[in-house]
Design a protein around this motif. Structure first.
Motif, PDB file in Angstrom:
ATOM      1  N   CYS A  22      20.913  96.736  63.336  1.00 13.87           N
ATOM      2  CA  CYS A  22      21.600  98.144  63.349  1.00 13.87           C
ATOM      3  C   CYS A  22      20.715  99.155  64.024  1.00 13.87           C
ATOM      4  N   VAL A  23      20.853  99.827  65.291  1.00 12.39           N
ATOM      5  CA  VAL A  23      20.394 100.774  65.772  1.00 12.39           C
ATOM      6  C   VAL A  23      21.021 102.161  65.542  1.00 12.39           C
ATOM      7  N   ALA A  24      20.158 103.208  65.205  1.00 14.91           N
ATOM      8  CA  ALA A  24      20.770 104.676  64.766  1.00 14.91           C
ATOM      9  C   ALA A  24      20.403 105.427  66.161  1.00 14.91           C
ATOM     10  N   SER A  25      21.306 106.346  66.498  1.00 20.56           N
ATOM     11  CA  SER A  25      20.854 107.268  67.674  1.00 20.56           C
ATOM     12  C   SER A  25      21.397 108.534  67.247  1.00 20.56           C
ATOM     13  N   GLY A  26      20.988 109.497  67.732  1.00 17.94           N
ATOM     14  CA  GLY A  26      21.558 111.052  67.253  1.00 17.94           C
ATOM     15  C   GLY A  26      20.657 111.635  66.632  1.00 17.94           C
ATOM     16  N   SER A  27      21.178 112.196  65.492  1.00 13.25           N
ATOM     17  CA  SER A  27      20.227 112.857  64.510  1.00 13.25           C
ATOM     18  C   SER A  27      19.248 111.933  63.525  1.00 13.25           C
ATOM     19  N   ILE A  28      18.417 111.008  63.901  1.00 11.95           N
ATOM     20  CA  ILE A  28      17.896 110.062  63.157  1.00 11.95           C
ATOM     21  C   ILE A  28      17.051 110.709  62.195  1.00 11.95           C
ATOM     22  N   LEU A  29      16.675 111.754  62.304  1.00 14.87           N
ATOM     23  CA  LEU A  29      15.660 112.539  61.258  1.00 14.87           C
ATOM     24  C   LEU A  29      16.386 113.163  59.986  1.00 14.87           C
ATOM     25  N   SER A  30      17.735 112.852  60.095  1.00 13.70           N
ATOM     26  CA  SER A  30      18.353 113.565  59.077  1.00 13.70           C
ATOM     27  C   SER A  30      18.880 112.724  57.844  1.00 13.70           C
ATOM     28  N   PHE A  31      18.432 111.390  57.947  1.00 16.16           N
ATOM     29  CA  PHE A  31      19.020 110.509  56.871  1.00 16.16           C
ATOM     30  C   PHE A  31      17.559 109.931  56.379  1.00 16.16           C
ATOM     31  N   ASN A  32      17.687 109.754  55.162  1.00 16.84           N
ATOM     32  CA  ASN A  32      16.609 108.965  54.379  1.00 16.84           C
ATOM     33  C   ASN A  32      16.866 107.568  53.896  1.00 16.84           C
ATOM     34  N   ARG A  33      18.068 107.138  53.965  1.00 14.08           N
ATOM     35  CA  ARG A  33      18.124 105.765  53.510  1.00 14.08           C
ATOM     36  C   ARG A  33      18.981 104.897  54.686  1.00 14.08           C
ATOM     37  N   MET A  34      18.972 103.864  54.819  1.00 15.37           N
ATOM     38  CA  MET A  34      19.766 102.968  55.816  1.00 15.37           C
ATOM     39  C   MET A  34      20.259 101.790  54.864  1.00 15.37           C
ATOM     40  N   GLY A  35      21.405 101.240  55.197  1.00 14.16           N
ATOM     41  CA  GLY A  35      21.739 100.026  54.568  1.00 14.16           C
ATOM     42  C   GLY A  35      22.893  99.216  54.925  1.00 14.16           C
TER      43      GLY A  35
END
Length: 119
Positions: A22-35
């Motif tokens: 899974c690749v995240a883009s956009g406001s990637i500094l806004s989240f703390n946890r991925m799952g």
């Protein structure tokens, strides 16, 4: 806004392996946890937690996948993987990538990727 794109789903035999990405883009500094969460295609089945990983590397797993699945993050921190080993037919589901922010409880979801395990 966070956009998530999953890949790596498909068909596997029982006892086999698959790796989800899974690749995240956009406001990637806004989240703390991925799952990763999953939803089995049966009446009444709700989306359930599979595994999560915090920005500090702490992990959490559903009891049903402990010892078989491993969650990890890429060096760029905007990518999360789910290595699935010893797959069982009951792992068949649509798997969703998720990000979560502790500060504002914002949650984002990917479009889902199908995993099918044959017996």
């Amino acid at each position: 806004q966070v956009q998530l794109v999953e890949s790596g789903g498909g068909l596997a035999q029982a006892g086999g392996s698959l790796r989800l990405s899974c690749v995240a883009s956009g406001s990637i500094l806004s989240f703390n946890r991925m799952g990763w969460y999953r939803q089995r295609q049966a009446p009444g089945k709700e989306r359930e937690l599979v595994a999560t990983i915090s920005s500090g590397g702490s992990t959490d797993y559903a009891d049903s996948v402990k010892g078989r699945f491993t969650i990890s993050r890429g060096n760029a921190k905007n990518t999360v993987y789910l290595q699935m080993n010893s797959l069982k037919p009951e792992d068949t589901a649509v798997y969703y990538c998720n990000t979560y922010s502790y500060s504002n409880w914002a949650s984002s979801w990917g479009q889902g990727t199908q995993v099918t395990v044959s017996s």
